[in-house]
Scaffold this motif. Structure first.
Motif, PDB file in Angstrom:
ATOM      1  N   VAL A  47       1.028  -1.228   0.103  1.00  0.00           N
ATOM      2  CA  VAL A  47       0.168   0.015   0.020  1.00  0.00           C
ATOM      3  C   VAL A  47       0.707   1.114  -0.105  1.00  0.00           C
ATOM      4  N   GLY A  48       0.471   2.221  -0.960  1.00  0.00           N
ATOM      5  CA  GLY A  48       1.278   3.408  -0.981  1.00  0.00           C
ATOM      6  C   GLY A  48       0.231   4.437  -0.580  1.00  0.00           C
ATOM      7  N   TYR A  49       0.545   5.745  -0.281  1.00  0.00           N
ATOM      8  CA  TYR A  49      -0.284   6.695  -0.235  1.00  0.00           C
ATOM      9  C   TYR A  49       0.156   7.951  -1.012  1.00  0.00           C
ATOM     10  N   SER A  50      -0.647   8.534  -1.576  1.00  0.00           N
ATOM     11  CA  SER A  50      -0.436   9.419  -2.628  1.00  0.00           C
ATOM     12  C   SER A  50       0.317  10.653  -2.362  1.00  0.00           C
ATOM     13  N   SER A  51       0.470  11.126  -0.771  1.00  0.00           N
ATOM     14  CA  SER A  51       1.045  12.170  -0.531  1.00  0.00           C
ATOM     15  C   SER A  51       2.118  11.768   0.367  1.00  0.00           C
ATOM     16  N   LEU A  54       8.179  10.084   2.145  1.00  0.00           N
ATOM     17  CA  LEU A  54       9.379   9.391   2.631  1.00  0.00           C
ATOM     18  C   LEU A  54       9.281   7.988   1.877  1.00  0.00           C
ATOM     19  N   PHE A  55       8.116   7.296   1.297  1.00  0.00           N
ATOM     20  CA  PHE A  55       8.059   6.154   0.662  1.00  0.00           C
ATOM     21  C   PHE A  55       7.212   6.387  -0.432  1.00  0.00           C
ATOM     22  N   ALA A  56       7.816   6.805  -1.526  1.00  0.00           N
ATOM     23  CA  ALA A  56       7.054   7.074  -2.889  1.00  0.00           C
ATOM     24  C   ALA A  56       6.017   6.015  -3.232  1.00  0.00           C
ATOM     25  N   PRO A  57       4.787   6.494  -3.428  1.00  0.00           N
ATOM     26  CA  PRO A  57       3.748   5.363  -3.855  1.00  0.00           C
ATOM     27  C   PRO A  57       3.985   4.503  -5.031  1.00  0.00           C
ATOM     28  N   GLU A  58       4.964   4.859  -5.801  1.00  0.00           N
ATOM     29  CA  GLU A  58       5.474   4.166  -7.197  1.00  0.00           C
ATOM     30  C   GLU A  58       6.252   2.933  -6.398  1.00  0.00           C
ATOM     31  N   GLN A  59       7.045   3.114  -5.305  1.00  0.00           N
ATOM     32  CA  GLN A  59       7.863   2.079  -4.621  1.00  0.00           C
ATOM     33  C   GLN A  59       6.789   0.767  -4.224  1.00  0.00           C
ATOM     34  N   SER A  60       5.503   1.267  -3.695  1.00  0.00           N
ATOM     35  CA  SER A  60       4.719   0.229  -3.331  1.00  0.00           C
ATOM     36  C   SER A  60       3.996  -0.717  -4.371  1.00  0.00           C
ATOM     37  N   VAL A  78      -2.465   2.316  -4.559  1.00  0.00           N
ATOM     38  CA  VAL A  78      -2.157   3.750  -3.969  1.00  0.00           C
ATOM     39  C   VAL A  78      -3.507   4.546  -3.496  1.00  0.00           C
ATOM     40  N   LEU A  79      -3.355   4.825  -2.202  1.00  0.00           N
ATOM     41  CA  LEU A  79      -4.733   5.486  -1.888  1.00  0.00           C
ATOM     42  C   LEU A  79      -4.513   6.962  -1.609  1.00  0.00           C
ATOM     43  N   GLU A  80      -5.351   7.700  -2.119  1.00  0.00           N
ATOM     44  CA  GLU A  80      -5.390   8.946  -2.216  1.00  0.00           C
ATOM     45  C   GLU A  80      -5.511   9.957  -0.619  1.00  0.00           C
ATOM     46  N   THR A  81      -4.731  10.475  -0.281  1.00  0.00           N
ATOM     47  CA  THR A  81      -4.960  11.144   0.799  1.00  0.00           C
ATOM     48  C   THR A  81      -3.863  12.448   1.243  1.00  0.00           C
TER      49      THR A  81
END
Length: 109
Positions: A47-51, A54-60, A78-81
């Motif tokens: 799970v990545g978070y759009s904002s 530290l851990f870019a969503p693309e990495q997830s 990727v969850l929008e937040t």
């Protein structure tokens, strides 16, 4: 808004050392991440978070793709937040739904 509370609970030098260690860590340092992922016996929800800065969503999404190539039943979302890196600490209905979908998926062992 939690900055003062955080500063009282964490030693600044320890935090610097921790962030440097996180920045230096490379799970694929020898090109063997796919092999290591193939050893996974369970399912993976990455799970990545759009904002998250530290851990870019693309990495997830990349982690989920590598796991999938290794034969692991995996999903990457990727969850929008707007909550930044702390988003993982906040309740998010999208996360609950994603976990439910993965657990209910008959194609995942």
């Amino acid at each position: 808004y939690k900055g003062q509370s955080f500063a009282k609970r964490f030693d600044a030098n320890t935090y610097i050392t921790l962030t440097e260690a996180m920045d230096a860590y490379d799970a694929d340092r020898d090109g063997g991440l796919t092999d290591r992922m193939a050893e996974c016996k369970g399912q993976l929800l990455s799970v990545g978070y759009s904002s998250d800065w530290l851990f870019a969503p693309e990495q997830s999404l990349l982690l989920a793709a590598i796991a999938e190539r290794a034969g692991v039943c995996s999903r990457g979302i990727v969850l929008e937040t707007d909550d930044g890196h702390d988003a993982f600490l906040m309740p998010h209905e999208g996360l609950s739904q994603a976990v439910r979908r993965l657990l209910d998926d008959a194609e995942c062992p």
